[in-house]
Each structure stands twice: as structure tokens, then as C-alpha cells.
Design an enzyme around this catalytic site. Sequence first.
Site, mmCIF file in Angstrom:
data_model
loop_
_atom_site.group_PDB
_atom_site.id
_atom_site.type_symbol
_atom_site.label_atom_id
_atom_site.label_comp_id
_atom_site.label_asym_id
_atom_site.label_seq_id
_atom_site.Cartn_x
_atom_site.Cartn_y
_atom_site.Cartn_z
ATOM 1 C CB SER A 188 -0.856 -0.022 1.026
ATOM 2 O OG SER A 188 -1.693 0.921 1.138
ATOM 3 C CG ASN A 200 -0.796 2.078 5.014
ATOM 4 O OD1 ASN A 200 0.278 2.238 5.887
ATOM 5 N ND2 ASN A 200 -1.735 1.362 5.083
ATOM 6 C CD GLU A 201 5.168 7.953 5.727
ATOM 7 O OE1 GLU A 201 5.644 8.210 6.954
ATOM 8 O OE2 GLU A 201 5.431 8.738 4.856
ATOM 9 C CB ALA A 202 2.288 1.516 9.309
ATOM 10 C CB SER A 203 1.567 -0.673 4.376
ATOM 11 O OG SER A 203 1.609 -1.588 3.363
ATOM 12 C CD GLU A 257 -9.187 3.961 -1.360
ATOM 13 O OE1 GLU A 257 -9.169 3.484 -0.290
ATOM 14 O OE2 GLU A 257 -9.029 3.878 -2.659
ATOM 15 C CG HIS A 284 -8.196 5.980 3.793
ATOM 16 N ND1 HIS A 284 -7.672 4.552 3.958
ATOM 17 C CD2 HIS A 284 -8.352 5.795 2.545
ATOM 18 C CE1 HIS A 284 -7.783 3.885 3.074
ATOM 19 N NE2 HIS A 284 -8.319 4.838 2.048
ATOM 20 C CB CYS A 311 -8.562 0.816 9.618
ATOM 21 S SG CYS A 311 -7.536 2.281 9.418
#
Length: 447
Positions: free
Chosen positions: A22, A25-28, A174, A248, A365
Site C-alpha cells: 500500500s 501507507n507508511e506503516a505498510s 475509498e 485516508h 479502519c
Amino acid sequence: MNAWEVNFDGLVGLTHHYAGLSFGNEASTRHRFQVSNPRLAAKQGLLKMKALADAGFPQAVIPPHERPFIPVLRQLGFSGSDEQVLEKVARQAPHWLSSVSSASPMWVANAATIAPSADTLDGKVHLTVANLNNKFHRSLEAPVTESLLKAIFNDEEKFSVHSALPQVALLGDEGAANHNRLGGHYGEPGMQLFVYGREEGNDTRPSRYPARQTREASEAVARLNQVNPQQVIFAQQNPDVIDQGVFHNDVIAVSNRQVLFCHQQAFARQSQLLANLRARVNGFMAIEVPATQVSVSDTVSTYLFNSQLLSRDDGSMMLVLPQECREHAGVWGYLNELLAADNPISELKVFDLRESMANGGGPACLRLRVVLTEEERRAVNPAVMMNDTLFNALNDWVDRYYRDRLTAADLADPQLLREGREALDVLSQLLNLGSVYPFQREGGGNG
């Protein structure tokens, strides 16, 4: 009319893994290729559902999707038996295997956008499935999401479930993650705030990361959901925060009834938007977090705003947060100041959701908010409503089928595919859903 907000939480799927699919999405991206624990992930989510149900907040569950999703691999030119398809894609193009094995449907805030009956022209609850066009792995979700929602909200007198918008970038949608509703009691008409990242002909857009939601999509969803045009506001998210990892709106803002809890830099032309909301929503209260107290970077790393703001019967509110907020001294300090200040938030509730958080999904989420009257709530498929019996049954089901360790290489194991199909066959019976999965309709079930 009396109404309640029911939170429908996504149950984490059996193939929950860290693939960094993703972008934006920095954590992803940061946790790519780590070893995941699907069993723990599912149990962390179930614990949140049960704790909130026990605290008096109506709670339900939405099941996972079939993964790996073989039909899409066949569309991409991989042929043979299911086992041969898995072997070929793992050898020739493992990134496709990871994409069709994503457990991303667990983030049901992206499943659909909801309009309660108090807001709609025909007096029905409307749900429009999101196309999730911006990411290939998420764009696969819409057909099964639609089947699941129709099996849960199956009374056509009270509910209208609409198919997703066409799969083109111009109509990137989304779902509820870019939608807030503001107003008084849940049963009264509310103001629907649709948040977008880009629109045709407008050069104000992010440059580093994609803006996943378009204004054109938001306008189409509002029409499909038959929202009274007097009850709609369209607002652009600040493109600068999208470029800092706010992919988001629910990563930088959360609403409940008359309260909008957001970062000072959440929206483009924010002061103008808040003035508009003050003029149109009785008792509107904005709780803006100053950048001097919590930076956008800290917001993204802790998911402060990817929280749930829940109303108690006495009008006070509880803020449901991920554990990462408590572990960050600055954010936790701000939250305790918030508790002491003059606003409806009177309690902080913290959950450990690390498995989901490492893929970039916090408490908000994982849930789809649906405002329902008592009559509408009775019309929902009762088998999905969380209670002691369902909680125990789902925990047993997770223990039976879920692995406690999964890597990208494991996705090629044909046994994982068989385990997943058998598990979903059992789950669809447990939740009284009928044949909602493609493998069941093709006669490939294991029931």
C-alpha cells in the site's frame, strides 16, 4: 426517532501478512516482509469487538474474503488446477500471489459508504460499496463485499446496497474512511461530510503519495445513497498531509454526533469548513489538535485520529485508541489534557491491535459505522451481532483454522488455500450468510 450507531468490525483473514502493498501507507511499507501472526491478529480484533459490546456499544462482525483469490490469477494468465496456478505464480511472479492473498478486506471502513435512513430521500438505509480503485489488491474486494453486505442487510424494504462505482481513477472511492456524519441524536437528520483528495481541473493535490478519493466519486456516492442535497458538504483533505502518509481522512479526523476531532492541518481551507459546519450543525464542536502539540508525523505513527469516538447514553463520549498512543509521551500527554478539558470526551480506552497497526490499520479502519433504528437493527441478519456465544464460537473457529506464523513464501502452500476455503465454508454457516464466496458457488466448497 431513536437510533443507535452499530459498529460492524472486519474479522482479520487467514492470510494476514506483511507485503508492503500500500504505497502511501507508511506503516505498510515499513513492515514489509516481517513475519505475521494471523491467529493473534484475528484475536486482537475479536477482543476489541467483545469489549465494546460488553460496554454497551452495539457491535457486529463482517467476515473475511477468500484468499488467495485464484480467479484473478487465472485472469492474469496463470492456468491449470488451483494447485498448479499457485505453484506457477509463486515461481514466476510472487508479487501477484501476495496481492491476491492480502487480508485487506479486514479494514471495513473502506468497504462502503453508509447513509442512515434519517438522511435519505426514500427513508431507507443506503450502502454503496467502495471500488478501492487506487490499489490493485484492494480493487478485488468490491464484488464479495457486495455479496456480504447483501447477506447481512438482506431486507430490501429497509436497506439498499449499491454496487461499486466503475473501476477508473476518475471515480476512485475509498468508502467510509473518507466520510463523516455530524449532528445531534443518531436518529435525527445529520450533515454528511464527504472528504476527497483530488478533482478534475484542480491542481491542488498531493505530489509524493496518491490521493485515493476523488470529488467526482464522492458526489456519485452521495447521489447513489440518496442523501438529501441539503445535508451534504464536500471538503478537500489537505494535500500536504496526504504526502506525509495520511492516505485516508480517518487517519487525521474522526467525528461523532456534534463533535469533529481532527488535526489542525487536516483539511484544505479548514477554517472555512469549520465555519460552514458551525452554521449548519446545531451545537457543533471542533476539537482541533494544534501541530505544536502533536505533529502530523506523530499523528501518523500513533494513529491518534484512527480512533473510535463513541457516545454513551448520558451524552459523554469514549475515545477508543491503539496502544501506540499510550506509548508516545507527547500524544498521551495531549490526550490527558483533552480529558481534563471542557468537551464530551470523558474516557480513553486503549487496545493492542499491533498486527493490524503494522499494516497501517487502527481501530477506526477495522469498523464500519451503521446508524440503525430499532426496527432496522432487528432486520439485520442476527447471526452477525456480537454476543458471548458468537465471541466464543469465533475464537474457537480461529483456533481451529488460523496459523500463528505466516510469511510471503507460505502463500504458495496449497494447504493454506484448502484451510481457508474450509474455514470460510464453516464461517458462512455460522453467520447464516448463504453462499457468498465464489468457491462456494462454483461447487468447490468443503462443507
